[in-house]
Design a protein around this motif. Structure first.
Motif, PDB file in Angstrom:
ATOM      1  N   ALA A 102       0.829  -1.204   0.000  1.00 25.10           N
ATOM      2  CA  ALA A 102       0.000   0.000   0.000  1.00 25.10           C
ATOM      3  C   ALA A 102       0.865   1.256   0.000  1.00 25.10           C
ATOM      4  O   ALA A 102       0.602   2.216  -0.738  1.00 25.10           O
ATOM      5  N   ASN A 103       1.912   1.253   0.815  1.00 25.36           N
ATOM      6  CA  ASN A 103       2.803   2.418   0.868  1.00 25.36           C
ATOM      7  C   ASN A 103       3.487   2.669  -0.476  1.00 25.36           C
ATOM      8  O   ASN A 103       3.650   3.816  -0.905  1.00 25.36           O
ATOM      9  N   LYS A 104       3.861   1.591  -1.152  1.00 21.61           N
ATOM     10  CA  LYS A 104       4.490   1.721  -2.468  1.00 21.61           C
ATOM     11  C   LYS A 104       3.514   2.305  -3.474  1.00 21.61           C
ATOM     12  O   LYS A 104       3.860   3.187  -4.277  1.00 21.61           O
ATOM     13  N   LYS A 105       2.259   1.843  -3.433  1.00 21.28           N
ATOM     14  CA  LYS A 105       1.238   2.360  -4.355  1.00 21.28           C
ATOM     15  C   LYS A 105       0.915   3.817  -4.053  1.00 21.28           C
ATOM     16  O   LYS A 105       0.662   4.608  -4.965  1.00 21.28           O
ATOM     17  N   PHE A 106       0.928   4.167  -2.766  1.00 24.16           N
ATOM     18  CA  PHE A 106       0.710   5.567  -2.399  1.00 24.16           C
ATOM     19  C   PHE A 106       1.787   6.457  -3.021  1.00 24.16           C
ATOM     20  O   PHE A 106       1.498   7.529  -3.550  1.00 24.16           O
ATOM     21  N   GLU A 107       3.037   6.016  -2.921  1.00 26.74           N
ATOM     22  CA  GLU A 107       4.143   6.821  -3.446  1.00 26.74           C
ATOM     23  C   GLU A 107       4.013   6.997  -4.956  1.00 26.74           C
ATOM     24  O   GLU A 107       4.247   8.083  -5.491  1.00 26.74           O
ATOM     25  N   THR A 108       3.643   5.930  -5.661  1.00 25.35           N
ATOM     26  CA  THR A 108       3.455   6.013  -7.111  1.00 25.35           C
ATOM     27  C   THR A 108       2.328   6.983  -7.452  1.00 25.35           C
ATOM     28  O   THR A 108       2.450   7.818  -8.367  1.00 25.35           O
ATOM     29  N   PHE A 148      -1.208  15.192 -11.886  1.00 24.91           N
ATOM     30  CA  PHE A 148      -2.440  15.891 -11.516  1.00 24.91           C
ATOM     31  C   PHE A 148      -2.531  16.186 -10.013  1.00 24.91           C
ATOM     32  O   PHE A 148      -3.382  16.959  -9.584  1.00 24.91           O
ATOM     33  N   LEU A 149      -1.625  15.586  -9.224  1.00 25.23           N
ATOM     34  CA  LEU A 149      -1.618  15.846  -7.787  1.00 25.23           C
ATOM     35  C   LEU A 149      -0.535  16.851  -7.370  1.00 25.23           C
ATOM     36  O   LEU A 149      -0.359  17.112  -6.177  1.00 25.23           O
ATOM     37  N   LYS A 150       0.140  17.418  -8.342  1.00 20.39           N
ATOM     38  CA  LYS A 150       1.219  18.359  -8.041  1.00 20.39           C
ATOM     39  C   LYS A 150       0.681  19.567  -7.276  1.00 20.39           C
ATOM     40  O   LYS A 150      -0.383  20.102  -7.584  1.00 20.39           O
ATOM     41  N   ASP A 151       1.410  19.966  -6.261  1.00 20.13           N
ATOM     42  CA  ASP A 151       1.101  21.151  -5.446  1.00 20.13           C
ATOM     43  C   ASP A 151      -0.143  20.993  -4.573  1.00 20.13           C
ATOM     44  O   ASP A 151      -0.715  21.985  -4.115  1.00 20.13           O
ATOM     45  N   ILE A 152      -0.585  19.764  -4.348  1.00 19.95           N
ATOM     46  CA  ILE A 152      -1.720  19.517  -3.461  1.00 19.95           C
ATOM     47  C   ILE A 152      -1.212  18.829  -2.203  1.00 19.95           C
ATOM     48  O   ILE A 152      -0.372  17.920  -2.269  1.00 19.95           O
ATOM     49  N   ASN A 153      -1.703  19.236  -1.069  1.00 16.95           N
ATOM     50  CA  ASN A 153      -1.309  18.616   0.193  1.00 16.95           C
ATOM     51  C   ASN A 153      -2.060  17.294   0.351  1.00 16.95           C
ATOM     52  O   ASN A 153      -3.288  17.272   0.500  1.00 16.95           O
TER      53      ASN A 153
END
Length: 274
Positions: A64-70, A76-81
């Motif tokens: 799960a942690n690996k998939k989160f990092e990918t 499209f998630l750039k600059d989002i917290n």
């Protein structure tokens, strides 16, 4: 709106929901909470990561942690917290607890009615998540390169019990800068004359801040068909409804009507608890 929860199983359907969440987050300066549920009994998990945890649990947590990092590295998630969350409860319990703990403003879930997060949207999880969620739920059916809500249909019987849900819908209509279309569907088994229906709608909204809307009576064989057909006729971008209780639009989430509307409507559906 400051916090958006997106339950994910890393499927294409979940990513469609995340892309919509990303657009809203950028427009309204929101944080996104990504929640992944692991179907592993809590007693098999060591929260401190000690060696006593089962190898299967360790494997799935690392995966799960690996998939989160990918996922987080997608453009499209750039600059989002982004906040990563993993929970080991049942799906609906994990969502409820996360919403309560993090004070979530909106849940966005992906579904095509066939796979992906389908388990969140049918059967017992429908009634426990969509129908009873204190937090508004937005169900996304397909990819939206540009998620823009120009026309927002709110379907109801416009009885007093639906007013709290309607006020929540009104907040999102203003947030989206959308024109609101109030809709009451007449069916052969549940028919109200137009004059009475318009009078009820007018009375329903008189104490709200709503000024620019259309009031519509639509005749069809069933309520869910009426909502889908009316929405098609005006090119609606979003369908909204209240949930909980036994009357009016509330009964959509009892039995097949909920499955037909939430899983079969081509448009996004948003629900608000009474």
């Amino acid at each position: 709106m400051k916090k958006i929860l997106v339950p994910t199983d890393f499927s294409p359907q979940a990513e469609n929901a995340l892309k919509v969440a990303a657009q809203l987050a950028k427009q309204h300066s929101c944080d996104i909470y990504l929640l992944h549920m692991l179907e592993i009994p809590l007693q098999e998990i060591d929260p401190l990561g000690a060696q006593s945890a089962l190898p299967e649990a360790i494997f799935f947590m690392k995966l799960a942690n690996k998939k989160f990092e990918t996922l987080k590295n997608k453009p499209f998630l750039k600059d989002i917290n982004i906040h990563e969350l993993v929970d080991f409860r049942e799906v609906f319990k994990g969502i409820f607890q996360t919403c309560k703990k993090e004070d979530i403003d909106l849940i966005i879930m992906g579904s095509n009615g066939v796979n992906g997060l389908r388990e969140l949207l049918i059967g017992s999880n429908t009634e426990k998540v969509v129908r009873t969620s204190e937090t508004p739920v937005l169900v996304i059916k397909k990819e939206h390169p540009t998620f823009k809500v120009n026309h927002f249909v709110f379907a109801s019987d416009f009885k007093k019990e639906c007013l709290p849900a309607f006020k929540k819908a009104l907040t999102f209509a203003k947030l989206f800068q959308a024109k609101l279309h109030l809709l009451m569907v007449n069916t052969p088994n549940k028919f109200t004359v137009s004059a009475t229906s318009h009078e009820r709608m007018a009375h329903f909204i008189k104490d709200t801040s709503l000024r620019d809307c259309s009031m519509n009576i639509y005749n069809d064989m069933t309520i869910e068909k009426g909502i889908m057909n009316f929405s098609q006729s005006i090119g609606a971008d979003l369908i909204g409804m209240s949930t909980h209780g036994r009357q009016g639009i509330s009964h959509f989430f009892n039995g097949s009507i909920s499955e037909d509307l939430v899983n079969h409507a081509k448009r996004p559906v948003m629900t608000f608890k009474i």
